[in-house]
Structure formats: structure tokens, C-alpha cells
Design a protein around this motif. Structure first.
Motif, PDB file in Angstrom:
ATOM      1  N   LYS A 154      15.543  50.333  -1.688  1.00 11.01           N
ATOM      2  CA  LYS A 154      16.034  50.239  -3.066  1.00 11.01           C
ATOM      3  C   LYS A 154      16.675  51.546  -3.520  1.00 11.01           C
ATOM      4  O   LYS A 154      16.254  52.632  -3.111  1.00 11.01           O
ATOM      5  CB  LYS A 154      14.890  49.885  -4.028  1.00 11.01           C
ATOM      6  N   VAL A 155      17.679  51.379  -4.389  1.00  6.38           N
ATOM      7  CA  VAL A 155      18.323  52.509  -5.040  1.00  6.38           C
ATOM      8  C   VAL A 155      18.469  52.169  -6.515  1.00  6.38           C
ATOM      9  O   VAL A 155      18.851  51.049  -6.868  1.00  6.38           O
ATOM     10  CB  VAL A 155      19.708  52.806  -4.432  1.00  6.38           C
ATOM     11  N   SER A 204      18.650  46.938  -2.012  1.00  8.41           N
ATOM     12  CA  SER A 204      18.601  46.365  -3.353  1.00  8.41           C
ATOM     13  C   SER A 204      18.966  47.456  -4.356  1.00  8.41           C
ATOM     14  O   SER A 204      18.509  48.599  -4.219  1.00  8.41           O
ATOM     15  CB  SER A 204      17.190  45.833  -3.643  1.00  8.41           C
ATOM     16  N   VAL A 205      19.777  47.104  -5.362  1.00 14.73           N
ATOM     17  CA  VAL A 205      20.284  48.108  -6.297  1.00 14.73           C
ATOM     18  C   VAL A 205      20.088  47.659  -7.735  1.00 14.73           C
ATOM     19  O   VAL A 205      20.325  46.492  -8.080  1.00 14.73           O
ATOM     20  CB  VAL A 205      21.783  48.376  -6.061  1.00 14.73           C
ATOM     21  N   LEU A 206      19.657  48.594  -8.573  1.00 16.37           N
ATOM     22  CA  LEU A 206      19.646  48.412 -10.018  1.00 16.37           C
ATOM     23  C   LEU A 206      20.609  49.423 -10.621  1.00 16.37           C
ATOM     24  O   LEU A 206      20.463  50.630 -10.419  1.00 16.37           O
ATOM     25  CB  LEU A 206      18.248  48.618 -10.596  1.00 16.37           C
ATOM     26  N   PRO A 237      20.132  41.051  -3.733  1.00 17.07           N
ATOM     27  CA  PRO A 237      19.138  41.569  -4.680  1.00 17.07           C
ATOM     28  C   PRO A 237      19.666  42.751  -5.490  1.00 17.07           C
ATOM     29  O   PRO A 237      19.306  43.915  -5.254  1.00 17.07           O
ATOM     30  CB  PRO A 237      17.974  41.977  -3.767  1.00 17.07           C
ATOM     31  N   VAL A 238      20.536  42.471  -6.427  1.00 17.11           N
ATOM     32  CA  VAL A 238      21.129  43.507  -7.263  1.00 17.11           C
ATOM     33  C   VAL A 238      20.957  43.124  -8.732  1.00 17.11           C
ATOM     34  O   VAL A 238      20.810  41.949  -9.067  1.00 17.11           O
ATOM     35  CB  VAL A 238      22.619  43.711  -6.939  1.00 17.11           C
ATOM     36  N   ALA A 239      20.981  44.119  -9.611  1.00  8.63           N
ATOM     37  CA  ALA A 239      20.808  43.845 -11.035  1.00  8.63           C
ATOM     38  C   ALA A 239      21.535  44.898 -11.853  1.00  8.63           C
ATOM     39  O   ALA A 239      21.810  46.008 -11.378  1.00  8.63           O
ATOM     40  CB  ALA A 239      19.323  43.829 -11.397  1.00  8.63           C
ATOM     41  N   TYR A 240      21.853  44.527 -13.071  1.00  9.96           N
ATOM     42  CA  TYR A 240      22.542  45.405 -14.017  1.00  9.96           C
ATOM     43  C   TYR A 240      21.799  45.331 -15.336  1.00  9.96           C
ATOM     44  O   TYR A 240      21.505  44.241 -15.828  1.00  9.96           O
ATOM     45  CB  TYR A 240      23.987  44.937 -14.192  1.00  9.96           C
ATOM     46  N   ARG A 275      10.089  51.102 -13.329  1.00  9.22           N
ATOM     47  CA  ARG A 275       8.861  50.922 -12.544  1.00  9.22           C
ATOM     48  C   ARG A 275       8.744  49.484 -12.047  1.00  9.22           C
ATOM     49  O   ARG A 275       8.410  49.246 -10.886  1.00  9.22           O
ATOM     50  CB  ARG A 275       7.654  51.282 -13.410  1.00  9.22           C
ATOM     51  N   ASP A 276       9.041  48.534 -12.919  1.00 10.00           N
ATOM     52  CA  ASP A 276       8.917  47.131 -12.526  1.00 10.00           C
ATOM     53  C   ASP A 276       9.926  46.762 -11.446  1.00 10.00           C
ATOM     54  O   ASP A 276       9.621  45.978 -10.540  1.00 10.00           O
ATOM     55  CB  ASP A 276       9.099  46.220 -13.746  1.00 10.00           C
ATOM     56  N   PHE A 277      11.136  47.336 -11.520  1.00 13.85           N
ATOM     57  CA  PHE A 277      12.127  47.061 -10.464  1.00 13.85           C
ATOM     58  C   PHE A 277      11.691  47.682  -9.145  1.00 13.85           C
ATOM     59  O   PHE A 277      11.733  47.050  -8.089  1.00 13.85           O
ATOM     60  CB  PHE A 277      13.502  47.600 -10.866  1.00 13.85           C
ATOM     61  N   ILE A 278      11.265  48.930  -9.188  1.00 13.84           N
ATOM     62  CA  ILE A 278      10.892  49.644  -7.974  1.00 13.84           C
ATOM     63  C   ILE A 278       9.701  48.991  -7.283  1.00 13.84           C
ATOM     64  O   ILE A 278       9.663  48.881  -6.060  1.00 13.84           O
ATOM     65  CB  ILE A 278      10.589  51.126  -8.311  1.00 13.84           C
ATOM     66  N   THR A 279       8.747  48.521  -8.064  1.00 14.93           N
ATOM     67  CA  THR A 279       7.544  47.913  -7.480  1.00 14.93           C
ATOM     68  C   THR A 279       7.711  46.413  -7.198  1.00 14.93           C
ATOM     69  O   THR A 279       6.810  45.790  -6.631  1.00 14.93           O
ATOM     70  CB  THR A 279       6.335  48.108  -8.410  1.00 14.93           C
ATOM     71  N   GLY A 280       8.824  45.835  -7.611  1.00 16.94           N
ATOM     72  CA  GLY A 280       9.061  44.430  -7.347  1.00 16.94           C
ATOM     73  C   GLY A 280       8.454  43.469  -8.349  1.00 16.94           C
ATOM     74  O   GLY A 280       8.456  42.257  -8.153  1.00 16.94           O
TER      75      GLY A 280
END
Length: 284
Positions: A154-155, A204-206, A237-240, A275-280
Motif C-alpha cells: 500500500k501507498v 493499493s493506493v489511497l 484496490p484504489v481510492a480517492y 489508519r483504517d485504509f492502512i489496516t484494511g
């Protein structure tokens, strides 16, 4: 400050060190890099890199642990993450010549630090979080690490910029400013190719911007968003996410909260999402 609740949030390295959650030191790679890392070794290394202040006075007093990074590191310690924060070359207590460092050399420094601390912490994977110019370096470093066979699942890119193809080897200064201010086609920025390639290689990127971020041209923000939309349509698995109601510096645009005043509430909101993105726990 209550060291258990971090209320209010620490604002200096001394205050963060007093919490007992961080160790401060330096490493030579070959220039001295000043860093802070959370105590304990865990399976995931989270490396964080910030922007590059142009003001030499601010560069000299820049903390190793800014509020946003410090709180995220603190929150993730209970999630089996060891966090690494550092002064980039030519900033703060780190060595290196600010006048000769480039985006490319800074990305290489980040890459080397991830390799060193993955070994030190016995981590099996690394996540990279970059803000502003640090977001550009984060994605570049993630691609290099992928090439080298490292696991970078993840990034997180907070306020990522985009630069012309010729910029990577140009130090910050008059020539750098001239290149980025000369009209150019933002869509040709190599960083967008890196974004697609990183995701297509399993990452996966946010991507995150503040609602009123005027530091990054709106067209660049839209290009990142359009790439995320296309990749998401392909099932990637990407998000904005756009942080509501604040500027690039996570403060209201009306000036009701000045730069020297507390923005703890916004920082806590952003950290919760990251935190929620990084931990899934939340893929957005």
C-alpha cells in the motif's frame, strides 16, 4: 499533555519522545539521516515522508515527527506496525546539501531507508505514506522497491504533486521553479505512469486532497482522481478521498484557525481515515 491520550497533540520532537513511543537516532547512507521510529519490531514497516519547505529557517527547525505522522504512528503501533519518520537530506538535523539534492536523489534515500529498516525491524512488508512532494517520492520509491522484489502492498499519497518529465534531476532552486512554472501538459507527468504501474503490479493506493488545496493545481488533482476512477472501474484496490472544509495545511480557508494554532481535530479525523485504509478496515 497526557502521554496516554495525546491531548493536546505533541508539537515538538521532545514532546513526542516524552511519550515513550519513539526512539530518535541517525543512520549514515552515506550522508547522516536523522530519524525517529516507534519502539518494537513488527511485521509491517510504515515509512513516512513529508514535503520540502523552501524557507531555510523552517527547514532548520522542522521536527522529525510532525503531528499528523506522529499520531498515525502512535495509532498503528497497536496494529503491529513499526513506523519510521525522518529528516530528508538537507533538512533539520540530517546531512546532505539542500542545493544539490533532487527529487530522484530523495526518492533513492527513501528507498534505502526502507531497505535498512525492514532488516532492522524484521518486517516482511513496507507501506509508504508521503505528503506533498513526499507523496511524489513515496510512489517513486514504491516502484523501485517493487522492481527489487520487495513487498509494498500500500501507498498513501496526501496532496501529491505532478512534475514535468525533466524535473527529477533538477535541485530545488531557480531552475526547478522555472521548469514547473513554464506551461506544460500535466497529463504527460511520469508519475501517472508510476501510479498505474504500481497498482497493476499488485499495489493499493489511497490518494487524498484537502477540499480547498490551492497548493496543488486543480487540474493535477483531477488527473489523479481520473486515474483512480479508471483503475477502480477495472477492479483495482484504489481510492480517492477529499478532506472536507480545510486547506493544504489542514486548516479552515477562512483563517479562523491560524498556522500557529491547534488543528488537532482535523488531524485526528485524517489519521482515523488513513489508519483504517492502512489496516484494511476501510477501503473507501
Amino acid at each position: 499533555m497526557n502521554p496516554l491520550t495525546l491531548d493536546p497533540l505533541p508539537t515538538t520532537d521532545a514532546e513526542w519522545e516524552a511519550t515513550g513511543f519513539f526512539r530518535f537516532n541517525s543512520v549514515d547512507i552515506p550522508q547522516k539521516i536523522s530519524y525517529a521510529r516507534t519502539v518494537g519490531n513488527h511485521s509491517t514497516l510504515l515509512a513516512m515522508v513529508g514535503g520540502i519547505p523552501r524557507d531555510p529557517n523552517r527547514r532548520a527547525i522542522l521536527p522529525v515527527v510532525p503531528k499528523l505522522f506522529g499520531l498515525l504512528a502512535y495509532e498503528l503501533q497497536s496494529e503491529e506496525h513499526t513506523s519510521l519518520l525522518y529528516h530528508q537530506p538537507g533538512l533539520g538535523a540530517s546531512g546532505g546539501d539542500f542545493a544539490t539534492e533532487t527529487l530522484a536523489s530523495r526518492a533513492r534515500t527513501l528507498t534505502e531507508l526502507v531497505k535498512i529498516f525492514e532488516c532492522e525491524t524484521k518486517s516482511s512488508q513496507a507501506i509508504i505514506f508521503g505528503s506533498s512532494a513526499g507523496a511524489y517520492m513515496a510512489l517513486r520509491a514504491a516502484r523501485r522497491l517493487q522492481f527489487d522484489g520487495a513487498v509494498v502492498p500500500k501507498v498513501v499519497l496526501l496532496a501529491p504533486p505532478a512534475f514535468p518529465p525533466t524535473i527529477d534531476s533538477v535541485p530545488y532552486g531557480p531552475e526547478f521553479t522555472k521548469i514547473v512554472r513554464t506551461p506544460w501538459d500535466f497529463a504527460t507527468a511520469p508519475i501517472f505512469d508510476d501510479l498505474v504501474a504500481y497498482v497493476e503490479s499488485g499495489g493499493s493506493v489511497l490518494v487524498v486532497y484537502a477540499e480547498y488545496d490551492e497548493n496543488i493545481p486543480r487540474k493535477i488533482q483531477q488527473l489523479y482522481q481520473s486515474h483512480v476512477v479508471r483503475l477502480r472501474e477495472q477492479g483495482k484496490p484504489v481510492a480517492y478521498w477529499r478532506i472536507p472544509g480545510v486547506t493544504h495545511y489542514l486548516r479552515p480557508p477562512d483563517g479562523t484557525v491560524g498556522y500557529a494554532e491547534s488543528n488537532d481535530g482535523c488531524v485526528r479525523t485524517v489519521v482515523s481515515k488513513l489508519r483504517d485504509f492502512i489496516t484494511g478496515k476501510n477501503s473507501f
